[in-house]
Design a protein around this motif. Structure first.
Motif, PDB file in Angstrom:
ATOM      1  N   VAL A  10       6.946  12.966  54.887  1.00  0.00           N
ATOM      2  CA  VAL A  10       8.027  13.718  55.543  1.00  0.00           C
ATOM      3  C   VAL A  10       8.606  14.747  54.584  1.00  0.00           C
ATOM      4  CG1 VAL A  10      10.333  13.537  56.545  1.00  0.00           C
ATOM      5  CG2 VAL A  10       8.582  11.856  57.155  1.00  0.00           C
ATOM      6  N   ALA A  11       8.889  14.328  53.342  1.00  0.00           N
ATOM      7  CA  ALA A  11       9.421  15.269  52.350  1.00  0.00           C
ATOM      8  C   ALA A  11       8.378  16.309  51.968  1.00  0.00           C
ATOM      9  CB  ALA A  11       9.884  14.510  51.111  1.00  0.00           C
ATOM     10  N   GLY A  19      15.876   8.396  59.673  1.00  0.00           N
ATOM     11  CA  GLY A  19      14.941   7.709  58.801  1.00  0.00           C
ATOM     12  C   GLY A  19      15.107   6.206  58.837  1.00  0.00           C
ATOM     13  N   CYS A  30      14.721  16.359  55.814  1.00  0.00           N
ATOM     14  CA  CYS A  30      13.559  15.546  55.424  1.00  0.00           C
ATOM     15  C   CYS A  30      13.860  14.708  54.185  1.00  0.00           C
ATOM     16  CB  CYS A  30      12.353  16.440  55.196  1.00  0.00           C
ATOM     17  SG  CYS A  30      11.712  17.186  56.722  1.00  0.00           S
ATOM     18  N   ALA A  74       8.059  19.105  54.426  1.00  0.00           N
ATOM     19  CA  ALA A  74       9.170  20.065  54.339  1.00  0.00           C
ATOM     20  C   ALA A  74       8.875  21.166  53.336  1.00  0.00           C
ATOM     21  CB  ALA A  74      10.453  19.337  53.961  1.00  0.00           C
ATOM     22  N   VAL A  89      15.701  11.745  55.483  1.00  0.00           N
ATOM     23  CA  VAL A  89      14.789  10.779  56.100  1.00  0.00           C
ATOM     24  C   VAL A  89      14.101   9.942  55.022  1.00  0.00           C
ATOM     25  CG1 VAL A  89      12.640  10.533  57.395  1.00  0.00           C
ATOM     26  CG2 VAL A  89      14.392  12.109  58.201  1.00  0.00           C
ATOM     27  N   SER A  90      13.555  10.597  54.020  1.00  0.00           N
ATOM     28  CA  SER A  90      12.789   9.898  52.988  1.00  0.00           C
ATOM     29  C   SER A  90      13.660   8.954  52.166  1.00  0.00           C
ATOM     30  CB  SER A  90      12.112  10.917  52.066  1.00  0.00           C
ATOM     31  OG  SER A  90      11.192  11.715  52.783  1.00  0.00           O
ATOM     32  N   GLY A 135      19.268  13.146  59.047  1.00  0.00           N
ATOM     33  CA  GLY A 135      17.987  12.670  58.559  1.00  0.00           C
ATOM     34  C   GLY A 135      18.057  11.236  58.082  1.00  0.00           C
ATOM     35  N   VAL A 172      15.901  22.205  56.957  1.00  0.00           N
ATOM     36  CA  VAL A 172      14.764  21.302  57.183  1.00  0.00           C
ATOM     37  C   VAL A 172      14.508  20.449  55.947  1.00  0.00           C
ATOM     38  CG1 VAL A 172      12.274  21.202  57.565  1.00  0.00           C
ATOM     39  CG2 VAL A 172      13.683  22.724  58.950  1.00  0.00           C
ATOM     40  N   GLY A 183       8.082  13.683  47.730  1.00  0.00           N
ATOM     41  CA  GLY A 183       7.079  13.092  48.615  1.00  0.00           C
ATOM     42  C   GLY A 183       5.962  12.398  47.859  1.00  0.00           C
ATOM     43  N   SER A 193       6.843   7.996  54.602  1.00  0.00           N
ATOM     44  CA  SER A 193       8.164   8.486  54.182  1.00  0.00           C
ATOM     45  C   SER A 193       8.032   9.616  53.170  1.00  0.00           C
ATOM     46  CB  SER A 193       8.991   7.344  53.591  1.00  0.00           C
ATOM     47  OG  SER A 193       8.419   6.873  52.391  1.00  0.00           O
TER      48      SER A 193
END
Length: 423
Positions: free
Chosen positions: A388-389, A365, A236, A392, A239-240, A361, A232, A301, A385
């Protein structure tokens, strides 16, 4: 008398017998992953004259590579490095050459190109995850392994930056299809040198055990739960990080900055990641890996959310650099946690799930931020964004049942003579 553990430094990692040869060979093969995307895109656009077709074929190539990666990793775990990775590399290289030949002939239907790209993506050899699994077998303790994973992660960053530059040099004197042939050459030569290294023999096939789940990525329910946290977090982070690219472009557009400004900001992210990876590997952490992982995710994040408040280019560069400091440590620690969670014979699959999560991811993203940036203010997009991190970091870490107090990766597996598994 026991042999003293070497001083845990990057030099100590590379002094381990066969480490330099094995690592260098793997990097040659992995350089192909830095060259192939741009070479394929340039070849397809010149052949078809359509960005839509080129983008679709490239997406098919990447999609099959990502979706089937756990199954390829399962083949490596079950049949061994040499028997599984060598055919993959030969097929992958051959199919890249076939794609190069197809792109030399304008008018080839997009469906044919997509089919060839799908087959090539399906055969992509998992050189990154197998190299990390070899590191885990080769090194005698977790401190050295942390250094090796950090070194591996920084080298991978450099490959992804230097690969497109190499393609640019090639296409300056040859057609883009030559970049595909170069990618095929790199992966075949690098893989053959890698699998014939004495260190590669340490990665033995898994023994099928009663109750072994048929799932491609885990060695049982307990291991599957233990992999949730690193997978996970890796997803994430992907994504970021992928969101940053488009957000920086949008930031520059809003303020009338040129493309050069975008390049500087993205370079700052890579530099920060490389520095963070080296520092993370150099620190003798007293806390366990599962405790450090949420810290790195949360740090990424917070820095990304702060980047959205940057009043100018200088502060944006600083904020993005700070965010980069957490990227490589988060991914490196995810791989370490995955390795700690892996049952014997499932190391490649455990690492591949993290690698797959990062790639998936990044794809998700890029798609999501493209929708958000047209609907929300940029500071909010940066905050999303980063969130998301940060979310996690809330995923609880669970050990695989029976993994507590697990010894180092080499000492738990012995050769028939009773010596450690190191070559």
């Amino acid at each position: 008398m026991s042999t003293p553990t070497p001083r845990p430094s990057y030099a100590a990692v590379l002094r381990v017998p066969h480490a330099r040869r094995t690592f260098a060979a793997a990097l040659v093969g992995r350089l192909s992953y830095g060259t192939v995307s741009l070479a394929l895109m340039l070849s397809l656009t010149r052949s078809t004259g359509s960005y839509a077709v080129a983008g679709t074929v490239l997406a098919v190539f990447g999609g099959t590579g990502v979706l089937l990666s756990p199954y390829r990793a399962a083949l490596v775990d079950r049949h061994g490095l040499r028997r599984a990775v060598t055919p993959m590399a030969l097929l992958y290289g051959g199919l890249l050459c076939a794609l190069a030949e197809l792109c030399r002939h304008p008018g080839v239907p997009g469906a044919v190109l997509a089919g060839a790209a799908a087959l090539a993506g399906a055969c992509t050899p998992p050189l990154g995850s197998t190299m990390r699994a070899v590191w885990a077998e080769l090194l005698p303790d977790r401190h050295l392994l942390q250094r090796a994973y950090s070194l591996d992660g920084v080298a991978e960053e450099l490959l992804l930056v230097s690969g497109p530059l190499l393609v640019g040099a090639v296409v300056a004197v040859a057609p883009p299809a030559a970049g595909l042939v170069l990618s095929a050459f790199l992966v075949v030569v690098g893989t053959l040198a890698f699998v014939t290294s004495p260190a590669a023999a340490l990665l033995r096939p898994a023994e099928r055990e009663k109750g072994d789940a048929p799932a491609p990525g885990s060695g049982g329910t307990g291991q599957g739960r233990a992999l949730v946290q690193p997978v996970v977090v890796a997803a994430c982070v992907g994504v970021s990080v992928s969101a940053v690219d488009l957000l920086v472009v949008a930031y520059a557009g809003e303020r009338g900055l040129g493309d050069g400004a975008v390049a500087w900001v993205l370079a700052a992210l890579s530099v920060g990641s490389a520095v963070g990876g080296l520092v993370n590997g150099a620190v003798a952490w007293s806390s366990p890996t599962r405790a450090r992982l949420p810290f790195f995710a949360a740090g990424l994040g917070v820095c990304l959310a702060a980047a959205g408040l940057a009043p100018g280019l200088g502060t944006l560069v600083l904020a993005v650099t700070c965010a980069g400091l957490f990227v490589a440590p988060a991914l490196t620690t995810s791989y370490l946690v995955a390795d700690e969670s892996a049952a014997p014979g499932f190391r490649v699959r455990a690492g591949t799930w993290c690698n797959t999560a990062v790639n998936a991811g990044m794809s998700a993203g890029a798609a999501a931020v493209g929708l958000l940036v047209e609907r929300l203010p940029l500071p909010v997009c940066f905050a999303v964004s980063g969130a998301v991190a940060a979310v996690a970091a809330l995923v609880p870490g669970r050990r695989r049942r029976g993994a507590a107090g697990r010894p180092g990766p080499v000492s738990r597996r012995r050769s028939p003579s009773g010596a450690s598994g190191r070559p």
